[in-house]
Design a protein around this motif. Structure first.
Motif: not given
Length: 248
Positions: A115-144
């Motif tokens: 997999l590493e040998g076939n990975a493209r360095s120029d095409a990627f997605k970015v995820y937060m390392c803590d999903t709770g913090l991603l939720m906190a970046m959204l608008e109020d009410g997203s938790q509910e």
């Protein structure tokens, strides 16, 4: 178990947020702590990033929810800033990665080992390392909304982020496969000495057309579907509840 899993999505794994939830079971209190942590991240960017990187790192950081809300989740510098380029923002993204804020998920040129040998360095997605913090970046009410199952455009993104979080914390590098905007597999891992496709399903419809296509076209022989449904599967793939991703 799914209800507990949704609570974990909202609370995340930051110690102060977890302790507050265990003590009070109050999501509003948890959100205040999480947003304090996010403010601390921005302060750290201002304090520790090089002068030339401060504004760019902050812009990359704040763009993450916008990227994940799209069907096409590849990181695009033009979303950070109109006309943005890797030359301008690439170093800022690496600063966030080195600080443990984000995880990269690289596209594969071919869904095959290594997999590493076939990975493209120029095409990627970015995820937060803590999903709770991603939720906190959204608008109020997203938790509910998460608890109630009403996530709108973010539903797939949040479930993908929590699976990326789980896989990353288990020591796996993150890869996905996308071809011409038509065929996309959310994640690929090495499992039982094979390249294994993983599809994350947030909706009740758990059909996996992309997985069927990648089996046929690229001779992938093993797949896993993660959804809110129970354990099941077929000869071609296994189906597990989302919370069982920790055992992959």
């Amino acid at each position: 178990m799914m209800e507990l899993f949704k609570e974990y999505i909202v609370v995340g794994g930051m110690p102060n947020a977890v302790n507050e939830f265990v003590t009070t079971h109050n999501f509003a209190n948890v959100l205040k702590i999480q947003r304090g942590i996010l403010a601390g991240y921005e302060d750290d960017i201002a304090k520790y990033a090089k002068d030339s990187e401060k504004a760019k790192a902050r812009a990359c950081f704040l763009s993450i929810p916008k990227h994940l809300s799209k069907d096409y989740k590849k990181f695009q510098y033009s979303i950070v800033e109109r006309g943005g380029t890797a030359r301008k923002f690439g170093g800022s993204l690496m600063w966030l990665y080195d600080a443990g804020v984000i995880n990269f998920c690289h596209n594969l040129s071919l869904p095959q080992l290594p997999l590493e040998g076939n990975a493209r360095s120029d095409a990627f997605k970015v995820y937060m390392c803590d999903t709770g913090l991603l939720m906190a970046m959204l608008e109020d009410g997203s938790q509910e909304d998460v608890i109630d199952g009403n996530l709108g455009i973010y539903k797939g993104a949040i479930y993908e982020n929590i699976i990326a979080d789980i896989l990353g914390k288990s020591g796996k590098k993150l890869y996905y496969f996308e071809q011409n905007g038509k065929l996309e597999i959310d994640f690929f891992i090495r499992r039982n000495k094979m390249a294994t496709a993983i599809e994350v399903k947030s909706a009740d419809n758990t059909k996996a057309k992309s997985m069927d296509a990648v089996f046929e076209k690229y001779n992938v022989k093993q797949g896993i579907k993660l959804s809110a449904k129970n354990i099941g599967g077929s000869k071609a793939f296994d189906s597990f509840p989302l919370y069982m991703a920790m055992f992959l």
